[in-house]
Design a protein around this motif. Sequence first.
Motif, PDB file in Angstrom:
ATOM      1  N   GLU A   1      -8.186   7.494 -17.892  1.00  0.00           N
ATOM      2  CA  GLU A   1      -7.396   6.850 -16.438  1.00  0.00           C
ATOM      3  C   GLU A   1      -6.099   7.402 -16.520  1.00  0.00           C
ATOM      4  OE1 GLU A   1      -7.966   2.935 -17.011  1.00  0.00           O
ATOM      5  OE2 GLU A   1     -10.192   2.952 -16.695  1.00  0.00           O
ATOM      6  N   PHE A   2      -5.764   7.730 -15.265  1.00  0.00           N
ATOM      7  CA  PHE A   2      -4.351   8.238 -14.849  1.00  0.00           C
ATOM      8  C   PHE A   2      -3.711   7.320 -13.664  1.00  0.00           C
ATOM      9  CE2 PHE A   2      -7.497  11.532 -15.756  1.00  0.00           C
ATOM     10  CZ  PHE A   2      -6.679  11.935 -17.051  1.00  0.00           C
ATOM     11  N   PRO A   3      -2.988   6.219 -14.309  1.00  0.00           N
ATOM     12  CA  PRO A   3      -2.389   5.370 -13.569  1.00  0.00           C
ATOM     13  C   PRO A   3      -0.974   5.843 -13.250  1.00  0.00           C
ATOM     14  CG  PRO A   3      -2.019   4.595 -16.025  1.00  0.00           C
ATOM     15  CD  PRO A   3      -3.116   5.863 -15.755  1.00  0.00           C
ATOM     16  N   PRO A   4      -0.220   5.428 -12.258  1.00  0.00           N
ATOM     17  CA  PRO A   4       1.253   5.807 -12.140  1.00  0.00           C
ATOM     18  C   PRO A   4       2.008   5.607 -13.310  1.00  0.00           C
ATOM     19  CG  PRO A   4       0.341   4.355 -10.388  1.00  0.00           C
ATOM     20  CD  PRO A   4      -0.573   4.378 -11.212  1.00  0.00           C
ATOM     21  N   LEU A   5       3.094   6.629 -13.339  1.00  0.00           N
ATOM     22  CA  LEU A   5       3.847   6.520 -14.650  1.00  0.00           C
ATOM     23  C   LEU A   5       5.427   6.402 -14.139  1.00  0.00           C
ATOM     24  CD1 LEU A   5       2.384   9.316 -16.974  1.00  0.00           C
ATOM     25  CD2 LEU A   5       1.742   6.941 -16.808  1.00  0.00           C
ATOM     26  N   VAL A   6       5.695   6.056 -13.010  1.00  0.00           N
ATOM     27  CA  VAL A   6       7.032   5.866 -12.809  1.00  0.00           C
ATOM     28  C   VAL A   6       7.048   4.797 -11.598  1.00  0.00           C
ATOM     29  CG1 VAL A   6       9.293   7.116 -11.805  1.00  0.00           C
ATOM     30  CG2 VAL A   6       7.496   8.434 -12.977  1.00  0.00           C
ATOM     31  N   GLY A   7       8.083   3.835 -11.712  1.00  0.00           N
ATOM     32  CA  GLY A   7       8.283   3.013 -10.852  1.00  0.00           C
ATOM     33  C   GLY A   7       9.831   2.418 -10.611  1.00  0.00           C
ATOM     34  N   PHE A   8       9.909   1.494  -9.779  1.00  0.00           N
ATOM     35  CA  PHE A   8      11.396   1.071  -9.664  1.00  0.00           C
ATOM     36  C   PHE A   8      11.529  -0.257  -9.351  1.00  0.00           C
ATOM     37  CE2 PHE A   8       9.971   2.010  -5.474  1.00  0.00           C
ATOM     38  CZ  PHE A   8      10.243   0.977  -4.642  1.00  0.00           C
TER      39      PHE A   8
ATOM     40  N   ASP B   1       8.265  -8.163  -7.680  1.00  0.00           N
ATOM     41  CA  ASP B   1       7.511  -7.593  -8.476  1.00  0.00           C
ATOM     42  C   ASP B   1       7.837  -6.301  -8.642  1.00  0.00           C
ATOM     43  OD1 ASP B   1       5.640  -9.503  -8.389  1.00  0.00           O
ATOM     44  OD2 ASP B   1       4.389  -8.759  -6.606  1.00  0.00           O
ATOM     45  N   LEU B   2       7.515  -5.548 -10.055  1.00  0.00           N
ATOM     46  CA  LEU B   2       7.609  -4.245 -10.181  1.00  0.00           C
ATOM     47  C   LEU B   2       6.869  -3.228  -9.158  1.00  0.00           C
ATOM     48  CD1 LEU B   2       7.371  -4.197 -14.182  1.00  0.00           C
ATOM     49  CD2 LEU B   2       9.452  -4.450 -12.677  1.00  0.00           C
ATOM     50  N   ARG B   3       7.604  -2.154  -8.923  1.00  0.00           N
ATOM     51  CA  ARG B   3       7.153  -1.461  -7.868  1.00  0.00           C
ATOM     52  C   ARG B   3       6.671  -0.102  -8.537  1.00  0.00           C
ATOM     53  NH1 ARG B   3       9.070  -2.626  -2.696  1.00  0.00           N
ATOM     54  NH2 ARG B   3       7.942  -0.799  -1.814  1.00  0.00           N
ATOM     55  N   LEU B   4       5.092   0.367  -8.427  1.00  0.00           N
ATOM     56  CA  LEU B   4       5.157   1.774  -8.758  1.00  0.00           C
ATOM     57  C   LEU B   4       5.162   2.762  -7.875  1.00  0.00           C
ATOM     58  CD1 LEU B   4       1.824   0.808 -11.093  1.00  0.00           C
ATOM     59  CD2 LEU B   4       4.236   1.427 -11.592  1.00  0.00           C
ATOM     60  N   LEU B   5       5.674   3.954  -8.186  1.00  0.00           N
ATOM     61  CA  LEU B   5       5.848   5.106  -7.018  1.00  0.00           C
ATOM     62  C   LEU B   5       4.573   5.756  -6.850  1.00  0.00           C
ATOM     63  CD1 LEU B   5       9.172   6.643  -8.357  1.00  0.00           C
ATOM     64  CD2 LEU B   5       8.793   5.747  -6.055  1.00  0.00           C
ATOM     65  N   GLU B   6       4.492   6.167  -5.734  1.00  0.00           N
ATOM     66  CA  GLU B   6       2.978   6.841  -5.213  1.00  0.00           C
ATOM     67  C   GLU B   6       3.209   8.482  -5.373  1.00  0.00           C
ATOM     68  OE1 GLU B   6       1.826   5.668  -1.219  1.00  0.00           O
ATOM     69  OE2 GLU B   6       1.726   3.611  -2.113  1.00  0.00           O
ATOM     70  N   ALA B   7       2.408   9.144  -5.651  1.00  0.00           N
ATOM     71  CA  ALA B   7       2.265  10.532  -5.680  1.00  0.00           C
ATOM     72  C   ALA B   7       0.990  11.068  -5.525  1.00  0.00           C
ATOM     73  CB  ALA B   7       2.807  10.883  -7.128  1.00  0.00           C
ATOM     74  N   PRO B   8       0.535  12.480  -5.106  1.00  0.00           N
ATOM     75  CA  PRO B   8      -0.895  12.809  -5.357  1.00  0.00           C
ATOM     76  C   PRO B   8      -1.155  12.529  -6.762  1.00  0.00           C
ATOM     77  CG  PRO B   8       0.937  14.269  -4.367  1.00  0.00           C
ATOM     78  CD  PRO B   8       1.744  13.309  -4.952  1.00  0.00           C
TER      79      PRO B   8
ATOM     80  N   VAL C   1      17.724  10.829  -5.528  1.00  0.00           N
ATOM     81  CA  VAL C   1      16.703  11.418  -6.048  1.00  0.00           C
ATOM     82  C   VAL C   1      16.473  11.189  -7.684  1.00  0.00           C
ATOM     83  CG1 VAL C   1      15.554  13.736  -6.603  1.00  0.00           C
ATOM     84  CG2 VAL C   1      16.833  13.581  -4.679  1.00  0.00           C
ATOM     85  N   ALA C   2      15.148  10.655  -7.784  1.00  0.00           N
ATOM     86  CA  ALA C   2      14.718  10.274  -9.474  1.00  0.00           C
ATOM     87  C   ALA C   2      13.867  11.321  -9.772  1.00  0.00           C
ATOM     88  CB  ALA C   2      14.224   8.826  -9.274  1.00  0.00           C
ATOM     89  N   GLY C   3      14.070  11.753 -11.136  1.00  0.00           N
ATOM     90  CA  GLY C   3      13.133  12.685 -11.748  1.00  0.00           C
ATOM     91  C   GLY C   3      12.518  12.128 -13.121  1.00  0.00           C
TER      92      GLY C   3
ATOM     93  N   ILE D   1      13.961   8.143  -3.960  1.00  0.00           N
ATOM     94  CA  ILE D   1      13.848   6.728  -4.689  1.00  0.00           C
ATOM     95  C   ILE D   1      14.036   5.718  -3.401  1.00  0.00           C
ATOM     96  CG2 ILE D   1      16.447   6.317  -5.101  1.00  0.00           C
ATOM     97  CD1 ILE D   1      13.052   5.226  -7.345  1.00  0.00           C
ATOM     98  N   GLU D   2      14.697   6.394  -2.202  1.00  0.00           N
ATOM     99  CA  GLU D   2      15.031   5.277  -1.244  1.00  0.00           C
ATOM    100  C   GLU D   2      13.527   5.037  -0.217  1.00  0.00           C
ATOM    101  OE1 GLU D   2      18.425   6.660   0.627  1.00  0.00           O
ATOM    102  OE2 GLU D   2      19.538   5.968  -0.912  1.00  0.00           O
ATOM    103  N   THR D   3      12.945   6.428   0.203  1.00  0.00           N
ATOM    104  CA  THR D   3      11.773   6.405   0.858  1.00  0.00           C
ATOM    105  C   THR D   3      10.433   6.205  -0.015  1.00  0.00           C
ATOM    106  OG1 THR D   3      11.460   8.860   0.625  1.00  0.00           O
ATOM    107  CG2 THR D   3      13.023   7.765   2.351  1.00  0.00           C
ATOM    108  N   GLY D   4      10.526   6.526  -1.089  1.00  0.00           N
ATOM    109  CA  GLY D   4       9.534   6.526  -2.203  1.00  0.00           C
ATOM    110  C   GLY D   4       8.640   7.857  -2.049  1.00  0.00           C
TER     111      GLY D   4
END
Lengths: 374, 367
Positions: free
Chosen positions: A251-258, A264-271, A293-295, A309-312
């Motif tokens: 499984e490949f869940p999101p690995l970065v959030g803010f 709630d903790l928010r997870l970032l979206e990515a392809p 910008v978050a890396g 990190i502002e627009t996600g």
Amino acid sequence: MLTRREMLKQAITAACLAPAAGYMAVGEALAGTVHHGFVSAYADQEGAMKLALIEPDGTVARDWALPARGHAIMRRPKSHHVAAFARRPGRFLLVVDFTTGAEVARLSSPPDRHFYGHGTYSPDGRFLYTTENDYIDERGVIGVWDAIEGYRRIGELSAHGLGPHELLFLPDGETLVVAVGGILTHPDEGRAKLNIPEMSPALVYMNARSGQLVSRHQLPQDLHKLSLRHLCVNAAGRVCFGLQNEGPKSEFPPLVGFHDGTGDLRLLEAPLEIWQGMKNYCGSVAYDQSGTVAGASSPRGSMISFWNIETGRHLYAVTARDGCGLAADTQAGRFIATCGTGEIMRIDVNRQMAITLRSPGNHDRRWDNHLLAL
Amino acid sequence: MLKNRFLVPALAMLASGLISSGANAAFSEANRYMVMDQVVPGYEGFAKVAHQLKETVADQCGFEDQVAREKLMAAYQQAMLAWQAVQHVRFGPIEYADRQYRIQFWPDKRNRTAKALAKLKAEVESGRSFNIVDFAQTSVAVQGFPALERIFTQDDLGPADCIIANHIAENIALISSRLSSEWAVGEDDGFADQILQADVGTDLYKDDKEAAFQFFKSFQTGLQVMAESKLIRPLGESAEKARPKRAEAWRTGQSARYLLENATALARFYGIQNPETALSVDGAEGFSAKLRADDEGGEIDHQVRMRFEELIAQLKTLDRPLSEMVADDREPLEIALKVIGELRQITDGPMAEKLGFFIGFNNLDGD
């Protein structure tokens, strides 16, 4: 008789009343010296563990021997000191002056404690906080050391959970944010994880002075195997966190959030191919100079990925073989990354390009997980 | 039955250019061997004896005679041995729903099994009934072999003990049959096909080398568990500091027998057909065959075979419970540990390099 915690409170209160006097007394009036280098731990060709001062062009200006494998490094504010922390389950703490090369302090974790690899200083530079494992009582603790008094251990605070990893101060200068990984380990078991079915990771905010819990935030129960491990905080107080998945590797869940301190903790979206490419493991996170910008690096997936990190919005992903160390370069949108292959690269997210400052392959310096921008 | 909330088709990754294409046939044969000759029959065998355990518990538990006790213990040992032979497979369906831990919650540092078992027994005695789904929702610590071992080594088995023993045996049987069916070849979404077809790219593996790397990591972890959890933990620093109750399944005294089963299973998994006479090379499959393609790899394979033969011979000499030996006869255990250490060095170093498995400096869990 005072308890350890009460003594700690008094010591910290005293320090906050007269921080400047403390500095003058030991002749450390070095406020705000600018230096554009970087510091990272590494293993040399023979496997010896060291710490290096890296110039902005990728050359190494100076290095120090470490007692064992290092992990993260933190600069003491308003000074030329950097502290290097032993990698889990190590016990050393080494503080050096990066301008003179002098050793400032060489310490060990107390009996029945080992380090998790990260630490951070109070904004006035007086106190150093280290994440530690109290493996007798099986609880995470934050060790507190007085940098002015030769890094005397003055007490410890509860980390409010098992397996605290990275910790940082919020811009208010009073609140610590702690990535509580939720994983139980014991030094006798090497690096084995002992509680995966019931792990309960969290993002914890706590008062650095009293140790009191401010708030504790968790991902939904169906994501309880995402261990919180790495953090960065920008000037607005937005915390970006990196995760590692202890659940099924198919499984490949999101690995970065803010998170902004509440809700709630928010997870970032990515392809989805980004999450698949990161192979369930995020090794470090960093903001650029602007804090927009978050890396997030994945040495296992040999990939570093970037978000606004502002627009996600996901911005860019670059291949970096065994790339883990990540720190802001001097210009907005730029990062320096270090790799286990020895490579050092400069990444320009705006122009979507990366250039190699130091080539991989000769293995004379295998860069460790974290890179500190001075 | 790939339950995957976040699964991405590999094609999307190829299109994105983030991963290289390059179908690599080099590991197809090794993968086929490990799937068809090792994992699939291993899980089939485990499911079969777990089913027998379930039937035996249903038939025999509650009869307070020696014969019934012996039948229960024999069925338990059969199932436990079959589990030991697949214990090193750490990826695929075993990862779903905490199955690894539900089959065997061990090491149990916090004595969770005792506490959860006492609680469960009280619930059963107060009249609560469980179906298989309810039972799967109880503490992971009471669902598998360690809880069953505790029950079977009690002096008297009461009605509540037998109700719980039946639940556990049923649970192990269900999980093992699912492991077997979810790996099945040719089934829709069967996990085996994810690996067998990896050379053209599957949902999970971009090529067959990536699939083979999963097997390689399982091999590494298997050796690591033998050394660190099964030997170093109970051995402690010295005879005085030995920790007998840290031995795997110490109550039934078969810890050393399980180590032998692990070593034999790992040797076969690696590709040695007859582990007891590993050096005679009368059969090479999997990673062993792959290494033997040239002289340099052949020498690595020789070194591995030498260690496996030595390790298995050494483990066969252990004829007393490991929990006793850690206190008064440590040397045979220390020799076994040393040989496992050598195997780990060869595996992590020359073997990984020769097979082209890149083990990064920075990718260990927990950092």
